[in-house]
Design an enzyme around this catalytic site. Structure first.
Site, PDB file in Angstrom:
ATOM      1  CG  HIS A   1      10.784  -1.288 -12.539  1.00  0.00           C
ATOM      2  ND1 HIS A   1      10.436  -1.263 -13.822  1.00  0.00           N
ATOM      3  CD2 HIS A   1      11.746  -0.679 -12.342  1.00  0.00           C
ATOM      4  CE1 HIS A   1      11.433  -0.623 -14.515  1.00  0.00           C
ATOM      5  NE2 HIS A   1      12.267  -0.351 -13.886  1.00  0.00           N
TER       6      HIS A   1
ATOM      7  CG  ASP B   1      16.832   2.473  -8.425  1.00  0.00           C
ATOM      8  OD1 ASP B   1      17.792   2.355  -8.887  1.00  0.00           O
ATOM      9  OD2 ASP B   1      15.762   2.458  -8.958  1.00  0.00           O
TER      10      ASP B   1
END
Length: 371
Positions: free
Chosen positions: A258, A312
């Site tokens: 990320h 996710d």
């Protein structure tokens, strides 16, 4: 010397009181409240109210807020006709983008004031719920309906989609809506802010956000991670698949890493809990076991570099267990993000509004003359 920041990394475009993130420690808070505590103990409507108005509503205010949302669940006929006219195999998020843009056609000279914004926001939340529910219904070959209001936003949405919903799935959906509500200034929120900074209306700003959300590097990651699990097939295949595709093939491991976090995404905790709770079929149990094996393998390979699983990775398993197909995952993300984007838009326009207009450093040829 002039320099650029590729991808606008570490470029700050606004002050905010909404979301705090410490990417090194894995901390995420909405207005000071831990994200997982909110997902466990609150509701989408209450947290939306918190984000939009700076405090939790009392019982009367929460009921009034819900009633306002529920009064806008019916889509105008022209929106229903547009939805039915779209190609059968349309992308779900593209369908939402189309409906938002169409709805923006009604917004003539919208004025951003606190009074106007307070009325417009619940309208949009009601409209988007109905848009997304009916996008799902149309893609499944079912008729368009006007959703009936139920006790919570999550229940209203799920019953509009499926006709029924049990307690665990409603709670999981509610938590997912909260967890995905905001994440500071990702690409979709930035796109909305750029549009809103021109004083364009909220529907147009949301359409801009959804356009950015469609990309696989942003909203599409949950779909990508889930398709990855399906490609692997079973936990026993993880090691070979990882070696062939990630180590040797140099493919990106979807659901890992990320831009902000250098440790586990804090939202992962709650999504993983609901994945464990709802994965009750043999198919889902196998997908979950594959995901856990892949997580272990990925962390062993990349954890020392600050690359860990993000939210996710497991959210798609939760959405699939609730009953949605893979091609709806990103649109569910979009539904979740609406109130967070609206909170950022109003925070910016009401307190810091300035046209967002960056520059580019020219590196082309010097002056030329026509022969």
């Amino acid at each position: 010397m002039e320099e650029i920041s590729p991808g606008l990394e570490n470029v700050y475009i606004k002050y905010t009181e909404l979301t705090y993130i410490d990417g090194n420690k894995g901390i995420m808070r909405y207005r000071g409240y831990d994200i997982n505590d909110l997902a466990e103990k609150s509701s989408f409507e209450a947290v939306s109210y918190l984000m939009l108005f700076g405090r939790f509503p009392d019982t009367k205010e929460l009921m009034e807020f819900r009633d306002k949302i529920n009064s806008h669940l019916v889509l105008d006929d022209y929106l229903k006709k547009i939805l039915l006219a779209l190609p059968e195999k349309s992308d779900a998020l593209g369908m939402l983008q189309t409906l938002l843009s169409a709805r923006a056609s009604e917004e003539v000279s919208y004025k951003y004031t606190r009074e106007n914004d307070v009325e417009k926001i619940p309208e949009i939340l009601g409209q988007v719920l109905s848009m997304v529910a009916n996008i799902y219904r149309v893609k499944e070959g079912n008729s368009i309906i006007d959703p009936d209001p139920y006790e919570t936003y999550a229940e209203t949405f799920l019953r509009a989609c499926f006709g029924t919903a049990d307690k665990n799935r409603i709670r999981a959906m509610d938590s997912a809506l909260i967890l995905y509500m905001d994440h500071e200034i990702p690409a979709s929120t930035t796109a909305a802010l750029v549009t809103a900074s021109t004083l364009s209306d909220m529907y147009s700003s949301l359409a801009s956000a959804v356009t950015a959300l469609r990309g696989p590097l942003h909203g599409g990651a949950a779909e990508g991670a889930h398709r990855q699990f399906l490609e692997i097939g079973s936990p026993e295949n993880v090691d070979r698949w990882f070696s062939d595709n990630i180590v040797k093939g140099k493919r990106r491991l979807v659901g890992f890493g990320h831009r902000v976090y250098r440790t586990y995404d804090p939202r992962l905790k709650t999504f993983k809990k609901y994945a464990d709770m709802l994965a009750t079929t043999d198919e889902l149990k196998n997908i979950l076991a594959t995901a856990k094996k892949l997580e272990e393998t990925g962390v062993n390979a990349f954890g020392s570099r600050g690359i860990y699983t993000n939210t996710d990775f497991y959210s798609g398993i939760v959405f699939r267990a609730i009953g949605f197909p893979v091609d709806m995952f990103t649109t569910l993300f979009g539904l979740s993000r609406v109130s967070g984007i609206l909170a950022h838009i109003t925070e910016y326009v009401e307190t810091q509004e300035r046209l967002i207009r960056p520059r580019a450093i020219y590196r082309g040829p010097g002056e030329r003359r026509m022969e």
